[in-house]
Scaffold this active site. Sequence first.
Site, mmCIF file in Angstrom:
data_model
loop_
_atom_site.group_PDB
_atom_site.id
_atom_site.type_symbol
_atom_site.label_atom_id
_atom_site.label_comp_id
_atom_site.label_asym_id
_atom_site.label_seq_id
_atom_site.Cartn_x
_atom_site.Cartn_y
_atom_site.Cartn_z
ATOM 1 N N CYS A 261 0.810 -1.224 0.000
ATOM 2 C CA CYS A 261 0.000 0.000 0.000
ATOM 3 C C CYS A 261 0.844 1.274 0.000
ATOM 4 O O CYS A 261 0.887 1.991 -0.995
ATOM 5 C CB CYS A 261 -0.949 -0.002 1.202
ATOM 6 S SG CYS A 261 -2.269 -1.230 1.082
ATOM 7 N N ARG A 331 5.824 -7.804 -0.302
ATOM 8 C CA ARG A 331 5.788 -6.771 -1.344
ATOM 9 C C ARG A 331 6.515 -5.527 -0.850
ATOM 10 O O ARG A 331 6.215 -4.989 0.209
ATOM 11 C CB ARG A 331 4.341 -6.433 -1.711
ATOM 12 C CG ARG A 331 3.614 -7.522 -2.470
ATOM 13 C CD ARG A 331 2.166 -7.155 -2.713
ATOM 14 N NE ARG A 331 1.413 -7.066 -1.464
ATOM 15 C CZ ARG A 331 0.143 -6.669 -1.387
ATOM 16 N NH1 ARG A 331 -0.506 -6.301 -2.489
ATOM 17 N NH2 ARG A 331 -0.473 -6.634 -0.209
#
Length: 434
Positions: A261, A331
């Site tokens: 994010c 990620r």
Amino acid sequence: MKISVIGCGYLGAVHAAAMASLGHEVVGIDVDAAKIESLSAGVPPFFEPGLPEILKAGIDSGRLRFSTDFADAADARVHFIGVGTPQRKDGQGADLTYVNASIASLKPHLAAGSLIAGKSTVPVGTAARLAEEVRETGAHLAWNPEFLREGFAVQDTVDPDRLVYGVADETHDEDVATLDEVYASIIAKGTPRLVMNHATAELVKISANSFLATKISFINAMAEIAEVAGADVTQLADAIGLDARIGRRFLNAGVGFGGGCLPKDIRAFAARAEELGKGESLAFLKEVDQINLRRRQRMVDMVVDSFDGQPFGRRVAVLGLAFKPDSDDVRDSPALDVAVGLHGRGAEVVSYDPEAMANAKRLHPQLSYAASIDEALEGAEAVVIVTEWKQFRELDPAATAAKVARPFVFDGRNILDPTVWREAGWTYRGMGRI
């Protein structure tokens, strides 16, 4: 209420299971057949505390099912869009491929008066465009951003700190009433509910992420100054955090933020500002990003310097691979970047993480992975802590010293007590600490 959730990745799977736990009849839709098979068997394809329990309960109750067929969403009153919006491969902006594809696949199955509620993080202006696309079906479109923290996603869905509805003027009352019905049990707890237009709702999520990223990078910038000035950034954070206007939360210096994010969202926000002709308004986010990335390299340099610039063949235990604890998400992980960076400098890196090993191996099979903390520590000449898992925080310095070849610890999250570790014979290096 009958609900569909389009996209069953991290956001969508949690939302689908949580909505079923609130008593709704839910179908999760995803084009990934393997993912749907796993979820249908009650097995989440990622690690998230609390999710297996509500997933199984939903399936066992008959209120929750999963499918690859968009036609199975046809009788739902509300369709939540929870697909990913990754960074574009050809730039900094958000890739809306999955959002656009979801709407296109859903349109043939929309009923007049049904509501699409977007949850994905999208560039401002996206909802207005999509609302026009679905207008011909008679369906409405709202934006209902999520505010999930990985590791606490179930709690943040069933007991959020706020609900945000972005609705169109012409369908305002009807859409608000529909979302109120979805979230009735949450609203009954007194949860704040804010109603606004599409653009404001889109900006709420991206602004929140940008503010958080800025706060984290600010304290990391102070760590850079503290390191050359002989100050202690942890004490500095304690002092300024007592100011009610600032607050102590997320003023923890370290190797920086990561995940799926914050990094891509601040880049996409800055890119969108440039598209709107206001790039100067968010130019500071580029520096926020650069500060964040510098901290990863700083940790690599600290370890290399401890070997007098000659790390080749030196065994280094890297504890942590996930971008944060209670997650298997790698990620844009600072921890994984540090492991890869040290490997690239020639160190013999042995990594361990309680949950993220499989994901890390898929991305970086060239690294060595230990089956336990003890295996990673055995014979290490440097111990690097880069994810603040509880078991790393609670390591016993004396017992750990007996396992390593050289008691050098690099605390990339500033979670250890320097005095205790130094008294146990360790050379301690933190991020911006004395």
